[in-house]
Design a protein around this motif. Sequence first.
Motif, PDB file in Angstrom:
ATOM      1  N   SER A 550       0.846  -1.192   0.000  1.00 13.70           N
ATOM      2  CA  SER A 550       0.000   0.000   0.000  1.00 13.70           C
ATOM      3  C   SER A 550       0.879   1.238   0.000  1.00 13.70           C
ATOM      4  CB  SER A 550      -0.927   0.017   1.222  1.00 13.70           C
ATOM      5  OG  SER A 550      -1.794  -1.095   1.211  1.00 13.70           O
ATOM      6  N   ASP A 554      -1.319   9.451  -1.618  1.00 11.99           N
ATOM      7  CA  ASP A 554      -1.263   9.830  -3.026  1.00 11.99           C
ATOM      8  C   ASP A 554      -0.036  10.680  -3.322  1.00 11.99           C
ATOM      9  OD1 ASP A 554      -3.591   8.459  -3.239  1.00 11.99           O
ATOM     10  OD2 ASP A 554      -4.879  10.200  -3.612  1.00 11.99           O
ATOM     11  N   GLU A 673      -3.349   3.367 -14.604  1.00 12.91           N
ATOM     12  CA  GLU A 673      -4.492   3.513 -13.712  1.00 12.91           C
ATOM     13  C   GLU A 673      -4.788   2.215 -12.983  1.00 12.91           C
ATOM     14  OE1 GLU A 673      -9.293   4.463 -14.054  1.00 12.91           O
ATOM     15  OE2 GLU A 673      -7.911   5.190 -15.590  1.00 12.91           O
ATOM     16  N   GLN A 677      -4.082   1.437  -8.790  1.00 11.32           N
ATOM     17  CA  GLN A 677      -5.206   0.994  -7.969  1.00 11.32           C
ATOM     18  C   GLN A 677      -4.835  -0.238  -7.164  1.00 11.32           C
ATOM     19  OE1 GLN A 677      -8.389   0.527 -10.828  1.00 11.32           O
ATOM     20  NE2 GLN A 677      -9.179   2.596 -10.470  1.00 11.32           N
ATOM     21  N   ASP A 682      -6.703   5.856  -5.324  1.00  9.43           N
ATOM     22  CA  ASP A 682      -8.030   6.048  -5.912  1.00  9.43           C
ATOM     23  C   ASP A 682      -7.902   7.045  -7.054  1.00  9.43           C
ATOM     24  OD1 ASP A 682     -10.660   6.180  -6.522  1.00  9.43           O
ATOM     25  OD2 ASP A 682     -11.301   7.154  -4.656  1.00  9.43           O
ATOM     26  N   ALA A 684     -10.452   7.740  -9.146  1.00  9.47           N
ATOM     27  CA  ALA A 684     -11.787   8.168  -9.574  1.00  9.47           C
ATOM     28  C   ALA A 684     -11.863   9.691  -9.655  1.00  9.47           C
ATOM     29  CB  ALA A 684     -12.823   7.642  -8.590  1.00  9.47           C
TER      30      ALA A 684
END
Length: 684
Positions: A550, A554, A673, A677, A682, A684
Amino acid sequence: MAIWAEAQRQQQRQQEAQRRARAQQQRDQERQARDAERAMARMHRERQTAYRQQREADARRRTEELDSRVAALTGLLAEGCRAPAFSPDALLRRERIEEFAPGALATPVPMPDPARYQAPPGGWQVGVRRDRAQGEARARYEQDWYAAQAAESRRQAQLAAYRQQYDQWATGTLAGIRQHNAGMAELLSGLRDGDPDAAVEYFSAALYSSTAWPEGFPRQVAAAYDPAARQLVLDWELPGYDIVPETKSVRYMPTADQEKETARPAAQRRALYRDVLAQSVLLVLRDLFAADTYGTLDSVALNGFVDDVDPVTGRPAQVYLATVMAARGAFDAFHLAQVSAVECLTEGLRGQLAARPDQRTAVRPGRLPGDVGGEVVAHGTDSEPDLYEMDPLAFENLIAELFRAMGMQAVTTQRSGDGGVDVDALDPDPIRGGKIVVQVKRYRHTVPPTAVRDLYGTVQAEGANKGVLVTTSRFGPGSHTFANGKPLGLIAGSELVDLLGRYGLRGRLGTDAPAGSAVADEAPDHNILGMNWSGEVALDVCALVCKGTSVLSDDHFVFYNNPRNPDGSVRMLPGFAPDRAAIQVRFEALPPDADRLVLVAAIDPQVNPDADLSGFTDARIRLLDASGEELGQLEVSEGRRGETALVLGSFRQRAGGDWDFVGGGKGFPGGLEALVQEYGIDVA
């Protein structure tokens, strides 16, 4: 009226039949319900019985384990007497070298058979056609023959090179064995002459190599040898009171559905512990006298202690629970396998044993190693020297002792003319063993890759099987990249401290900085990761600062729209020849909770909207230092058709703080993309 009466009777009979049918159906349903209830009850009872039997079996197994531990403690001395005695031959290595085994290289490449290259038979093939078929068959034969000849030449060259490598290895290994045996012969000669250092080293090895001690027993010793009295004086650590199980048995209580432990009576536990201490003392004496094949020992002064806290000062201290001065003649008269250990120690040998060892009631030793007057050699003592401040010779001796504790033969080299070798070690393992050259670096800063390169040159020059570099600091990615795939081992500071503690030795890395950390005023160096590949496909090379799989946030996704992470430890750089992309990394400045730096590449959809990674070939990452010097190259997987993003690999932090590169290869058809993810970003 008669017809109406008959109809009424028929109707009554039908209603009666239906009533009986319903009653029968109800009885059947009730019977089935009762059968189901009985089946459920039976199954429940069976499950309860099986559960109870399992819990009872677990309780019995725990009780058996406790009984087994007590039996091992009760028979400690008898079992130890059955163990083979240590002898000088155990220090020597047989001059036996594994035979040369070239494997498939020993088989010559088969030459093509001319008979299989003839033109197909047939009378209709005449003239030009037949000549052409024969010419093609001859051409195929010549092509295959030249290919086979080339393959055979390569095989012979590889066989010769492999043979040369084997001869070098065999020569080096044999020289190492002979050097070790010469050192052991010198040690044994000193032992015969009554040399104190040789006596302490030999008998310490006898105690450490003994197979008589069960798991969980300590092996900490401090010893000195008095040549005038021909007496070995030593302190030996005894097991603590917890070596005797507090629980006597375990029984399952079905009504409460729990296990009930029955405590061992305090008097029984205390008596057993006292017996274990006496057996331990006698077993040490047995191992020492049994190993004395040259008659070096006339007597042994042995003091058994446990580590505890001084109730007066509150500081760690050694509490002596047993002491004895045993003459060899008197000791040989006992048949240890059948004696009562406590009576043999206290009455037969006139030794002292604490009356209440569980309460640490101490005895007064008759003679301590420090009373001998010479140097006391200690193994596994609680004094933790600062490895940074140790004398260089003492540090090398400590590393040699560590390798000996790991089951190898190790000696320090002379200070002059050592050829870059601080410790010579020999691993007796028949498969992975052989000669090992060891270098030690007491650094506070990161070890440069040049030191690892120098070690590799020493390994080749010495004909060793492996090289090990031990440091009080840490290694950078350049060092690990160079060592990857080579017979090199790197031991950083924190790993060294862990190994010392694991094998009964002590050492610490200063008092202020944690193990392997950089000095406070020392700026961390940076590395440059230069990326290059063949093909015309345009790629975006990115980095993710992660904890596990993880990304931290961002902002720790470093790419063309975010050219650096918040602390600047990872930055995008413009590609410079011969690299097409580059990233700057300061590994020591990465966030404390980061343990992984993931490198990825993806198709640039604006430049190549219809491309995939099939054109991503001959890929490589060059690892550079701050000056631009290449430290090594990292292997990178090639792209595959249909994929538009690829994990190139990741740098992962080891327990000691070093960073190793692990290759990737996972591809994504959904581009960058889809890849990010996967790491928790994220989009979106």
